[in-house]
Scaffold this motif. Sequence first.
Motif: not given
Length: 115
Positions: A65-72
């Motif tokens: 269930g890997f998920k990545l969100d860019e914070l900057g």
Amino acid sequence: MNELEKEIFELECSHIRPDVRVSKEKLGEVLDDDFFEFGSSGRVWKRSDYNESHSLSPDEMEISGFKLDELGPAAVLTTYRIFNKTTGVSSIRSSVWKKRETGWKLFFHQGTLSK
């Protein structure tokens, strides 16, 4: 998965490998100088804890269930589940990775036990 997701996923997988978990040198290559962690045990860990006496168990683990969100441009948040094949325990995980001159480094990590 895009290239950034692949790179960070590989880094997440690297720091849970048994050979890295028991090696202060290998773990040190992944951790940021300012690293800290809220462990699933409820304890707070800092980078210096891994430099001194703390060693991790060489458990076999699997990410799902890997998920990545860019914070900057130089920071990302990852969320995923880990199943510890050795202990049979599942946990929900989150990490903040920061881009440094030497590459991506694990800045923050949290583990929460799940059912």
